[in-house]
Design an enzyme around this catalytic site. Structure first.
Site, PDB file in Angstrom:
ATOM      1  N   HIS A   1       0.836  -1.209   0.000  1.00  0.00           N
ATOM      2  CA  HIS A   1       0.000   0.000   0.000  1.00  0.00           C
ATOM      3  C   HIS A   1       0.867   1.254   0.000  1.00  0.00           C
ATOM      4  CE1 HIS A   1      -4.174  -1.589   1.302  1.00  0.00           C
ATOM      5  NE2 HIS A   1      -3.556  -2.448   0.530  1.00  0.00           N
TER       6      HIS A   1
ATOM      7  N   TYR B   1      -9.047   5.608   7.906  1.00  0.00           N
ATOM      8  CA  TYR B   1      -9.179   5.910   9.332  1.00  0.00           C
ATOM      9  C   TYR B   1     -10.172   7.069   9.445  1.00  0.00           C
ATOM     10  CZ  TYR B   1      -4.874   3.230  10.277  1.00  0.00           C
ATOM     11  OH  TYR B   1      -3.926   2.241  10.399  1.00  0.00           O
TER      12      TYR B   1
ATOM     13  N   PRO C   1      -4.240   0.258  19.092  1.00  0.00           N
ATOM     14  CA  PRO C   1      -3.953  -0.197  17.722  1.00  0.00           C
ATOM     15  C   PRO C   1      -4.016   0.872  16.625  1.00  0.00           C
ATOM     16  CG  PRO C   1      -6.112  -0.955  18.432  1.00  0.00           C
ATOM     17  CD  PRO C   1      -5.493  -0.309  19.614  1.00  0.00           C
TER      18      PRO C   1
ATOM     19  N   LYS D   1       0.983  -0.128  15.301  1.00  0.00           N
ATOM     20  CA  LYS D   1       2.376  -0.229  15.737  1.00  0.00           C
ATOM     21  C   LYS D   1       2.684  -1.415  16.649  1.00  0.00           C
ATOM     22  CE  LYS D   1       4.179   2.942  13.413  1.00  0.00           C
ATOM     23  NZ  LYS D   1       3.934   2.241  12.163  1.00  0.00           N
TER      24      LYS D   1
ATOM     25  N   TYR E   1       4.148   6.210  10.198  1.00  0.00           N
ATOM     26  CA  TYR E   1       3.241   5.129   9.763  1.00  0.00           C
ATOM     27  C   TYR E   1       3.991   4.046   8.996  1.00  0.00           C
ATOM     28  CZ  TYR E   1      -1.093   2.871   8.453  1.00  0.00           C
ATOM     29  OH  TYR E   1      -2.099   1.945   8.316  1.00  0.00           O
TER      30      TYR E   1
HETATM   31  P1  FAD Z   1       1.514 -12.407  21.363  1.00  0.00           P
HETATM   32  O1  FAD Z   1       1.010 -12.389  19.977  1.00  0.00           O
HETATM   33  O2  FAD Z   1       0.585 -12.023  22.465  1.00  0.00           O
HETATM   34  O3  FAD Z   1       2.095 -13.854  21.625  1.00  0.00           O
HETATM   35  C1  FAD Z   1       2.467 -14.309  22.913  1.00  0.00           C
HETATM   36  C2  FAD Z   1       2.348 -15.810  22.962  1.00  0.00           C
HETATM   37  O4  FAD Z   1       2.778 -16.256  24.229  1.00  0.00           O
HETATM   38  C3  FAD Z   1       0.920 -16.288  22.781  1.00  0.00           C
HETATM   39  O5  FAD Z   1       0.851 -17.262  21.780  1.00  0.00           O
HETATM   40  C4  FAD Z   1       0.544 -16.831  24.159  1.00  0.00           C
HETATM   41  O6  FAD Z   1      -0.350 -17.944  24.065  1.00  0.00           O
HETATM   42  C5  FAD Z   1       1.893 -17.247  24.707  1.00  0.00           C
HETATM   43  N1  FAD Z   1       1.950 -17.267  26.167  1.00  0.00           N
HETATM   44  C6  FAD Z   1       1.372 -16.411  27.039  1.00  0.00           C
HETATM   45  N2  FAD Z   1       1.655 -16.759  28.296  1.00  0.00           N
HETATM   46  C7  FAD Z   1       2.430 -17.859  28.230  1.00  0.00           C
HETATM   47  C8  FAD Z   1       3.031 -18.680  29.214  1.00  0.00           C
HETATM   48  N3  FAD Z   1       2.881 -18.432  30.519  1.00  0.00           N
HETATM   49  N4  FAD Z   1       3.774 -19.731  28.798  1.00  0.00           N
HETATM   50  C9  FAD Z   1       3.928 -19.993  27.481  1.00  0.00           C
HETATM   51  N5  FAD Z   1       3.367 -19.233  26.501  1.00  0.00           N
HETATM   52  C10 FAD Z   1       2.632 -18.187  26.881  1.00  0.00           C
HETATM   53  N6  FAD Z   1      -1.514  -4.766  16.574  1.00  0.00           N
HETATM   54  C11 FAD Z   1      -1.625  -4.060  15.476  1.00  0.00           C
HETATM   55  O7  FAD Z   1      -0.596  -3.558  14.983  1.00  0.00           O
HETATM   56  N7  FAD Z   1      -2.871  -3.911  14.874  1.00  0.00           N
HETATM   57  C12 FAD Z   1      -4.013  -4.513  15.381  1.00  0.00           C
HETATM   58  O8  FAD Z   1      -5.076  -4.420  14.818  1.00  0.00           O
HETATM   59  C13 FAD Z   1      -3.917  -5.250  16.555  1.00  0.00           C
HETATM   60  N8  FAD Z   1      -5.000  -5.836  17.120  1.00  0.00           N
HETATM   61  C14 FAD Z   1      -4.858  -6.538  18.297  1.00  0.00           C
HETATM   62  C15 FAD Z   1      -5.970  -7.136  18.909  1.00  0.00           C
HETATM   63  C16 FAD Z   1      -5.833  -7.828  20.124  1.00  0.00           C
HETATM   64  C17 FAD Z   1      -7.048  -8.452  20.785  1.00  0.00           C
HETATM   65  C18 FAD Z   1      -4.567  -7.920  20.731  1.00  0.00           C
HETATM   66  C19 FAD Z   1      -4.405  -8.672  22.057  1.00  0.00           C
HETATM   67  C20 FAD Z   1      -3.473  -7.348  20.106  1.00  0.00           C
HETATM   68  C21 FAD Z   1      -3.604  -6.647  18.892  1.00  0.00           C
HETATM   69  N9  FAD Z   1      -2.503  -6.055  18.251  1.00  0.00           N
HETATM   70  C22 FAD Z   1      -2.625  -5.353  17.123  1.00  0.00           C
HETATM   71  C23 FAD Z   1      -1.181  -6.158  18.777  1.00  0.00           C
HETATM   72  C24 FAD Z   1      -0.427  -7.290  18.090  1.00  0.00           C
HETATM   73  O9  FAD Z   1      -1.296  -8.341  17.784  1.00  0.00           O
HETATM   74  C25 FAD Z   1       0.658  -7.682  19.045  1.00  0.00           C
HETATM   75  O10 FAD Z   1       1.529  -6.568  19.167  1.00  0.00           O
HETATM   76  C26 FAD Z   1       1.431  -8.912  18.624  1.00  0.00           C
HETATM   77  O11 FAD Z   1       0.608 -10.058  18.675  1.00  0.00           O
HETATM   78  C27 FAD Z   1       2.644  -9.105  19.533  1.00  0.00           C
HETATM   79  O12 FAD Z   1       3.215 -10.335  19.302  1.00  0.00           O
HETATM   80  P2  FAD Z   1       3.937 -11.118  20.465  1.00  0.00           P
HETATM   81  O13 FAD Z   1       4.429 -12.356  19.822  1.00  0.00           O
HETATM   82  O14 FAD Z   1       4.881 -10.204  21.150  1.00  0.00           O
HETATM   83  O15 FAD Z   1       2.790 -11.446  21.512  1.00  0.00           O
HETATM   84  C1  DHB Z   2      -5.554  -3.097  11.057  1.00  0.00           C
HETATM   85  C2  DHB Z   2      -5.463  -2.880  12.407  1.00  0.00           C
HETATM   86  C3  DHB Z   2      -4.977  -1.675  12.854  1.00  0.00           C
HETATM   87  O1  DHB Z   2      -4.865  -1.453  14.163  1.00  0.00           O
HETATM   88  C4  DHB Z   2      -4.592  -0.682  11.994  1.00  0.00           C
HETATM   89  O2  DHB Z   2      -4.145   0.488  12.470  1.00  0.00           O
HETATM   90  C5  DHB Z   2      -4.663  -0.924  10.651  1.00  0.00           C
HETATM   91  C6  DHB Z   2      -5.144  -2.138  10.191  1.00  0.00           C
HETATM   92  C7  DHB Z   2      -6.079  -4.390  10.572  1.00  0.00           C
HETATM   93  O3  DHB Z   2      -6.432  -5.245  11.392  1.00  0.00           O
HETATM   94  O4  DHB Z   2      -6.169  -4.562   9.356  1.00  0.00           O
END
Ligand code: FAD
Ligand code: DHB
Length: 393
Positions: A76, A204, A296, A300, A388
């Site tokens: 994009h 947005y 979100p 980021k 961004y």
């Molecule tokens: P996570 O993806 O949280 O992975 C952590 C892993 O550790 C999980 O699989 C979990 O099961 C595991 N775990 C937890 N505790 C334990 C334990 N005690 N022992 C072993 N394993 C464990 N970011 C965006 O940029 N845009 C979005 O739209 C967006 N939407 C989101 C919606 C939700 C509901 C959430 C929660 C987050 C969202 N985020 C979004 C943020 C983004 O998804 C996260 O920043 C990203 O998933 C981070 O990755 P991670 O691997 O650090 O953590």
């Molecule tokens: C999406 C989520 C976001 O938080 C964002 O800023 C842009 C896109 C998405 O889920 O596609």
């Protein structure tokens, strides 16, 4: 009887952060074990982020898992901000020379799992009661249980990639870290639907009824969000009500061309800003959501996790391949410098685009003026655009 194994880097959490780090390290000959609390299907069932910065896409390629992303992801060059009944395009590419990749976190995680399988990487699912131990010694270890009994993994370093609710950060004595937190008084209701996206680029929207976002996963999959009060539940929002409300928050020309349909997934996420300092305790390093969360709005969350992984990966390679520990020593401060820029941008985008319940008429005027200024100043637009598409690692 406890079974014992050894690895160089023990990684807690098999989300995007943990998988990407283990894949990158193994390609450089460094042995890892990933311990994940959930099943693989559960991890792959989580619908989360959708926009990858250029630097993240590069890291996926370096990890040899970028092929499908490059084939199926969408590049994009711009995004829209809608307000006051109109829609303004921000030309990210013209302003920065860079683009972003629209590719779902679910797909990216699937690619990482397949990459781990290809290299024979050790990822242990449904690991219960995972506990990092002796973190302040030169012989840290991790204990956990599975169906066959208790296990122990001895390692040089433990990396906590276990998200916001994980055990790693909680294993650090409270007086050894400082936490910073801001909770926003609303959430995002998100819907994934098998409908053609209303716009080929993200929109947005700032609207008096609340924020809305039109995103997508492909030519046939749409991802939409609306701001809702924290007291709302998914059950209260039928698909009809959701699309009705979404359309109300978009300019007429957009709303009138929206194809509505049945949701495949629907969930509410609270909005929170959170960070801990430092991101290291002894031989435990924190990365991704285990150390910081952003609302979100600026997309980021996942991207900041990627920059942590980039710094830690290089630091560990320097340690094992060159006996140089400078990267490990400076990991926390380097990562945090970028984390806080992500915090700032996410907070700013959230403030710019949402309705806050206790906003005064003065706050509202400031928000309108911020939007007016943004679209009257090439420099203001360039600042938004450079954040961004992603600040350099
Ligand atoms: P996570 O993806 O949280 O992975 C952590 C892993 O550790 C999980 O699989 C979990 O099961 C595991 N775990 C937890 N505790 C334990 C334990 N005690 N022992 C072993 N394993 C464990 N970011 C965006 O940029 N845009 C979005 O739209 C967006 N939407 C989101 C919606 C939700 C509901 C959430 C929660 C987050 C969202 N985020 C979004 C943020 C983004 O998804 C996260 O920043 C990203 O998933 C981070 O990755 P991670 O691997 O650090 O953590
Ligand atoms: C999406 C989520 C976001 O938080 C964002 O800023 C842009 C896109 C998405 O889920 O596609």
């Amino acid at each position: 009887m406890t079974s014992a194994t050894r690895t160089q880097v023990g990684i807690i959490g098999g989300g995007p952060s943990g998988l990407l780090l283990s894949q990158l390290l193994q390609l450089r000959g460094i042995d890892t074990v990933v311990l994940e609390r959930r099943s693989r299907d559960y991890v792959l069932g989580r619908i989360r982020a959708g926009v990858l910065e250029h630097g993240f896409a590069e890291l996926m390629r370096e990890a040899q898992v970028g092929e499908r992303m490059d084939r199926e992801g969408q590049i994009h060059e711009g995004v829209y901000i809608a307000y006051d009944g109109r829609r303004e395009r921000i030309d990210l590419h013209a302003l920065t020379g860079k683009t972003v990749m629209v590719y779902g976190q679910t797909e990216l995680t699937r690619d990482l799992y397949e990459g781990r399988d290809r290299l024979g990487g050790k990822v242990i699912h449904e690991a219960e009661d995972v506990r990092p131990q002796d973190l302040n010694s030169s012989h840290p270890y991790i204990t956990y249980r599975d169906g066959s009994g208790p296990h122990r993994i001895d390692c040089d370093y433990v990396v906590g990639c276990d998200g916001f609710h994980g055990v790693s950060r909680q294993s650090i004595p409270k007086d050894k870290i400082q936490t910073f937190e801001k909770i926003f008084p609303f959430g995002w209701l998100g819907v994934l639907s098998r409908t053609p996206p209303v716009s080929s680029e993200l929109i947005y929207a700032n609207h008096e009824r609340g924020f809305a976002l039109c995103s997508l996963r492909s030519a046939t999959l749409s991802r939409y969000y609306i701001q809702v009060p924290l007291s709302d539940t998914v059950q209260e929002w039928s698909d009809e009500l959701f699309f009705e409300e979404l359309k109300r928050r978009l300019p007429e020309e957009v709303a009138s061309s929206m194809v509505t349909g049945v949701s495949i997934e629907k969930s509410i996420a609270p909005l929170r800003s959170f960070a801990v300092e430092p991101m290291r305790y002894g031989n435990l390093f924190l990365a991704g959501d285990a150390a910081h969360i952003v609302p979100p709005t600026g997309a980021k969350g996942l991207n900041t996790a990627a920059s942590d992984i980039y710094y830690l990966y290089h630091a560990l390679v320097d340690h094992y391949a060159r006996g140089n520990d400078r990267g490990l020593e400076s990991y926390s401060s380097r990562a945090l410098a970028r984390v806080w820029k992500g915090q700032r941008f996410s907070w700013w985008m959230t403030k710019l685009l949402h309705r806050f319940p206790d906003d005064s008429p003065y706050d509202r005027r400031l928000q309108q003026t911020e939007l007016a200024y943004l679209f009257s100043s090439e420099r203001a637009l360039a600042s938004l655009a450079e954040n961004y598409v992603g600040l350099p690692f």
